[in-house]
Design an enzyme around this catalytic site. Structure first.
Site, PDB file in Angstrom:
ATOM      1  N   CYS A 113       0.744  -1.115   0.011  1.00  0.00           N
ATOM      2  CA  CYS A 113      -0.046   0.006   0.039  1.00  0.00           C
ATOM      3  C   CYS A 113       0.841   1.286   0.047  1.00  0.00           C
ATOM      4  CB  CYS A 113      -0.967   0.114   1.223  1.00  0.00           C
ATOM      5  SG  CYS A 113      -2.028  -1.492   1.424  1.00  0.00           S
ATOM      6  N   HIS A 249      -3.666   6.922   3.292  1.00  0.00           N
ATOM      7  CA  HIS A 249      -3.901   5.617   2.815  1.00  0.00           C
ATOM      8  C   HIS A 249      -5.467   5.202   3.154  1.00  0.00           C
ATOM      9  CE1 HIS A 249      -3.984   1.459   1.651  1.00  0.00           C
ATOM     10  NE2 HIS A 249      -3.547   1.201   2.945  1.00  0.00           N
ATOM     11  N   ASN A 279     -10.283  -0.667   0.166  1.00  0.00           N
ATOM     12  CA  ASN A 279      -8.741  -0.777   0.183  1.00  0.00           C
ATOM     13  C   ASN A 279      -8.192  -1.203  -0.832  1.00  0.00           C
ATOM     14  OD1 ASN A 279      -5.789  -0.761   0.578  1.00  0.00           O
ATOM     15  ND2 ASN A 279      -6.057  -1.657   2.760  1.00  0.00           N
TER      16      ASN A 279
END
Length: 341
Positions: A113, A249, A279
């Protein structure tokens, strides 16, 4: 010193929308519980035969639809992804060949990520070092294809999508100011996808699907988002009050809320879109950036703080003064009947 920043952006998410209700009917997890625990209402899943390279090409095409000259002078492509089409050729090379950049340098970057912010740092360094003139950076995933869709800990959280940006010279006073990058492999067992190895160096065995210890990841994320964000602000000579927009994020709304409290930056100045995309790993920051630019929230001269964490475990943070002098870096013209923000 030459100012380096973002000169064009684009995005693409797959057409299929997967709501929380799908998981409720299939796995018995209440839709409202998923949203209350994560902030996610829905996410996108790629179609059969649609992989990271396809998403990347579509994101670049979106960018070119608003700025046909965006790729002019690009001589390097970096694709941040933990779900590449293949071990080789690189997904970056596959995208380059399909968007008219055949023959340029291309490589994939794997820090989960954290990948997009890592890749922005690599692009800036390559330009300042004279190894590249302009760099196409992509962050995208097709995690729906890698997940165990019966794993209650991960299946509800992740989605697919891709964002892209061209990195190059911008007017003085704009662009990237500083970066902070970090990793700690000791935390690897808390969040990982295995590949060839079946165990970590310390002998712990791995599974071949994304595996997560949610409690440990939460504690790690809140700490490193706060620490790395504070560090990069200090390196840049900035205060929390100087930040116009925080772009974190998009993993979990509770993590974001805890991190903003540590920063002292209100949620009203934080870009959130995980409710619609979940996500998307390396795709979260470029997707959030694109949407906030497109709807007019991010404007010329705004100070941006990007903070990310990922599997590995890894983290990254970046400060940037936004330059809106190119076609795709400005708010989209409102459609008929729409009221401008």
């Amino acid at each position: 010193m030459t100012s380096i920043g973002i000169t064009a952006i684009g995005m693409y998410v797959p057409e299929r929308v997967v709501s929380n209700e799908e998981f409720e009917s299939r796995m018995g997890i209440e839709a409202g519980w998923i949203e209350s625990r994560s902030g996610i209402r829905e996410r996108r899943f790629s179609a059969p035969g649609e992989f990271a390279s396809h998403l990347g090409v579509r994101a670049v095409q979106d960018m070119l639809s608003r700025d046909p000259e965006a790729l002019s002078g690009v001589d390097l492509v970096i694709y941040a992804t933990c779900t590449p089409d293949a071990m080789f050729p690189s997904t970056a090379a596959l995208v380059a060949g399909q968007v008219g950049l055949t023959g340029v340098g291309a490589y994939d970057l794997s820090t989960a990520c954290s990948g997009f912010v890592y890749a922005l740092s690599m692009a800036r360094g390559m330009i300042l070092g004279g190894s590249a003139g302009k760099v196409l950076v992509l962050g995208g995933e097709v995690l729906s294809k890698a997940l165990d869709q019966n794993d209650r800990d991960t299946a509800i959280l992740f989605g697919d999508g891709c964002g892209c940006a061209v990195v190059g010279e911008v007017p003085a006073g704009y662009g990237f100011q500083d970066f902070v990058l970090g990793a700690d492999s000791a935390g690897g067992p808390a969040l990982y996808i295995s590949n060839l190895a079946d165990q970590f160096p310390d002998g712990q065995f791995m599974r071949d699907v994304p595996t997560m210890n949610g409690r440990e990841v939460f504690k790690f994320a809140v700490r490193v988002l706060g620490d790395s964000g504070t560090q990069v602000l200090q390196k840049s000579g900035l205060q929390n009050s100087d930040v116009d927009w925080l772009i974190p994020h998009q993993a979990n709304i509770r993590i974001i809320e805890a991190a903003t409290q540590r920063f002292g930056i209100p949620m009203e100045k934080t870009v959130i879109n995980l409710d619609r995309y979940g996500n998307t790993s390396a795709g979260t920051v470029p997707l959030a950036l694109y949407e906030a630019v497109n709807d007019g929230r991010i404007q010329d001269g705004h100070e941006l703080l990007m903070v990310v964490f990922g599997g590995g475990l890894s983290w990254a943070a970046c400060t940037m003064k936004w330059w809106a002098g190119a076609p795709s870096l400005q708010a989209a013209a409102p459609q008929r009947g729409e009221v401008p923000a």
